[in-house]
Design a protein around this motif. Structure first.
Motif, PDB file in Angstrom:
ATOM      1  N   ARG A   1       0.825  -1.215   0.000  1.00  0.00           N
ATOM      2  CA  ARG A   1       0.000   0.000   0.000  1.00  0.00           C
ATOM      3  C   ARG A   1       0.851   1.254   0.000  1.00  0.00           C
ATOM      4  NH1 ARG A   1      -0.632   2.108   5.080  1.00  0.00           N
ATOM      5  NH2 ARG A   1      -2.618   3.090   4.599  1.00  0.00           N
ATOM      6  N   ALA A   2       2.151   1.091   0.277  1.00  0.00           N
ATOM      7  CA  ALA A   2       3.081   2.224   0.306  1.00  0.00           C
ATOM      8  C   ALA A   2       4.499   1.659   0.340  1.00  0.00           C
ATOM      9  CB  ALA A   2       2.821   3.095   1.535  1.00  0.00           C
ATOM     10  N   PHE A   3       5.459   2.534   0.533  1.00  0.00           N
ATOM     11  CA  PHE A   3       6.841   2.083   0.661  1.00  0.00           C
ATOM     12  C   PHE A   3       7.546   2.925   1.708  1.00  0.00           C
ATOM     13  CE2 PHE A   3       7.012   5.380  -2.549  1.00  0.00           C
ATOM     14  CZ  PHE A   3       8.150   6.099  -2.234  1.00  0.00           C
ATOM     15  N   GLY A   4       8.608   2.360   2.230  1.00  0.00           N
ATOM     16  CA  GLY A   4       9.468   3.066   3.170  1.00  0.00           C
ATOM     17  C   GLY A   4      10.879   3.097   2.627  1.00  0.00           C
ATOM     18  N   ARG A   5      11.582   4.170   2.917  1.00  0.00           N
ATOM     19  CA  ARG A   5      12.963   4.320   2.434  1.00  0.00           C
ATOM     20  C   ARG A   5      13.933   3.991   3.554  1.00  0.00           C
ATOM     21  NH1 ARG A   5      11.168   9.714  -0.458  1.00  0.00           N
ATOM     22  NH2 ARG A   5      10.714  10.184   1.686  1.00  0.00           N
ATOM     23  N   LYS A   6      14.951   3.239   3.202  1.00  0.00           N
ATOM     24  CA  LYS A   6      16.006   2.913   4.157  1.00  0.00           C
ATOM     25  C   LYS A   6      17.098   3.974   4.079  1.00  0.00           C
ATOM     26  CE  LYS A   6      15.038  -1.960   4.223  1.00  0.00           C
ATOM     27  NZ  LYS A   6      15.594  -3.279   4.411  1.00  0.00           N
ATOM     28  N   ASN A   7      18.111   3.838   4.904  1.00  0.00           N
ATOM     29  CA  ASN A   7      19.206   4.795   4.941  1.00  0.00           C
ATOM     30  C   ASN A   7      20.129   4.645   3.740  1.00  0.00           C
ATOM     31  OD1 ASN A   7      18.361   5.862   7.387  1.00  0.00           O
ATOM     32  ND2 ASN A   7      19.582   4.419   8.565  1.00  0.00           N
ATOM     33  N   TYR A   8      20.728   5.756   3.352  1.00  0.00           N
ATOM     34  CA  TYR A   8      21.748   5.771   2.305  1.00  0.00           C
ATOM     35  C   TYR A   8      23.003   5.097   2.849  1.00  0.00           C
ATOM     36  CZ  TYR A   8      25.301   7.560  -0.877  1.00  0.00           C
ATOM     37  OH  TYR A   8      26.339   7.663  -1.760  1.00  0.00           O
ATOM     38  N   LYS A   9      23.668   4.310   2.003  1.00  0.00           N
ATOM     39  CA  LYS A   9      24.882   3.608   2.406  1.00  0.00           C
ATOM     40  C   LYS A   9      25.849   3.589   1.226  1.00  0.00           C
ATOM     41  CE  LYS A   9      26.422  -0.972   3.886  1.00  0.00           C
ATOM     42  NZ  LYS A   9      26.015  -2.345   4.147  1.00  0.00           N
ATOM     43  N   ALA A  10      27.126   3.877   1.506  1.00  0.00           N
ATOM     44  CA  ALA A  10      28.153   3.839   0.464  1.00  0.00           C
ATOM     45  C   ALA A  10      29.393   3.129   1.006  1.00  0.00           C
ATOM     46  CB  ALA A  10      28.509   5.248  -0.002  1.00  0.00           C
ATOM     47  N   THR A  11      29.954   2.240   0.189  1.00  0.00           N
ATOM     48  CA  THR A  11      31.148   1.497   0.576  1.00  0.00           C
ATOM     49  C   THR A  11      32.070   1.363  -0.634  1.00  0.00           C
ATOM     50  OG1 THR A  11      30.115  -0.630   0.052  1.00  0.00           O
ATOM     51  CG2 THR A  11      29.937   0.131   2.337  1.00  0.00           C
ATOM     52  N   GLY A  12      33.274   0.891  -0.381  1.00  0.00           N
ATOM     53  CA  GLY A  12      34.206   0.682  -1.479  1.00  0.00           C
ATOM     54  C   GLY A  12      35.322  -0.254  -1.083  1.00  0.00           C
ATOM     55  N   SER A  13      36.168  -0.539  -2.072  1.00  0.00           N
ATOM     56  CA  SER A  13      37.329  -1.385  -1.849  1.00  0.00           C
ATOM     57  C   SER A  13      38.370  -1.067  -2.913  1.00  0.00           C
ATOM     58  CB  SER A  13      36.949  -2.866  -1.904  1.00  0.00           C
ATOM     59  OG  SER A  13      36.496  -3.204  -3.197  1.00  0.00           O
ATOM     60  N   GLY A  14      39.591  -1.468  -2.627  1.00  0.00           N
ATOM     61  CA  GLY A  14      40.667  -1.257  -3.582  1.00  0.00           C
ATOM     62  C   GLY A  14      41.851  -2.134  -3.240  1.00  0.00           C
ATOM     63  N   THR A  15      42.735  -2.293  -4.190  1.00  0.00           N
ATOM     64  CA  THR A  15      43.949  -3.073  -3.976  1.00  0.00           C
ATOM     65  C   THR A  15      45.141  -2.211  -4.370  1.00  0.00           C
ATOM     66  OG1 THR A  15      42.760  -5.109  -4.500  1.00  0.00           O
ATOM     67  CG2 THR A  15      45.168  -5.203  -4.541  1.00  0.00           C
ATOM     68  N   LEU A  16      46.083  -2.110  -3.435  1.00  0.00           N
ATOM     69  CA  LEU A  16      47.286  -1.313  -3.641  1.00  0.00           C
ATOM     70  C   LEU A  16      48.511  -2.213  -3.589  1.00  0.00           C
ATOM     71  CD1 LEU A  16      46.536   1.518  -1.044  1.00  0.00           C
ATOM     72  CD2 LEU A  16      46.337   1.714  -3.508  1.00  0.00           C
ATOM     73  N   ASP A  17      49.544  -1.854  -4.340  1.00  0.00           N
ATOM     74  CA  ASP A  17      50.840  -2.490  -4.143  1.00  0.00           C
ATOM     75  C   ASP A  17      51.340  -2.087  -2.760  1.00  0.00           C
ATOM     76  OD1 ASP A  17      50.863  -3.675  -6.651  1.00  0.00           O
ATOM     77  OD2 ASP A  17      51.961  -2.015  -7.583  1.00  0.00           O
TER      78      ASP A  17
END
Length: 152
Positions: A47-63
């Motif tokens: 009948r409706a919707f709810g919004r969750k929290n914004y989330k941001a993540t990442g990854s990387g590989t370094l020498d």
């Protein structure tokens, strides 16, 4: 099909970390999301919707040597208390540069595992959280609703 020029490749990517432009980076990835949840009442149709929290993540590989420069650039520990910025720029021939900004980054995990058959055993894998919305080519992925905006 005609070949119209060079599209994005690893040579056309520049990544800036707190210690400057990095050359010893073998991969980087970042994601963001804001979940939506269906809200039900009587019956089986939302009948409706709810919004969750914004989330941001990442990854990387370094020498390993690049990881050491990052560690020193962060004051001696990658688990520094001060968030830092990562800037990724993509440049294609005859097109404007695209720049993504990852503001307020904190490293959450460091992994130095490698296997005997690895070509480069001197790598460090990093996971990180991004505490502010990613700026995709200068435009924030999300606004929080502060200052009169709806945050939609």
């Amino acid at each position: 099909m005609a070949i119209n020029g060079n599209l994005y490749d690893w040579e056309s990517v520049e990544v800036q970390l707190p210690h400057g432009v990095t050359v010893g980076l073998t991969d980087i990835g970042y994601t963001d999301e804001r979940g939506i949840e269906a809200r039900y009442g009587k019956g089986s149709i939302p009948r409706a919707f709810g919004r969750k929290n914004y989330k941001a993540t990442g990854s990387g590989t370094l020498d390993k040597d690049e990881f050491e420069r990052l560690r020193v650039g962060l004051g001696g520990s990658v688990y520094t208390k001060a968030p830092f910025v990562i800037v990724i720029s993509y440049a294609n021939q005859d097109q404007p540069v695209i720049t993504d900004t990852l503001p307020d980054v904190l490293i959450t995990k460091v992994d130095t595992s490698s296997q005997q058959e690895d070509d480069n055993a001197g790598t460090v894998k990093l996971d990180f959280i991004i505490l502010s919305p990613i700026k995709w080519n200068g435009i924030p992925a999300y606004t929080s609703g502060r200052n009169g905006s709806l945050g939609i």
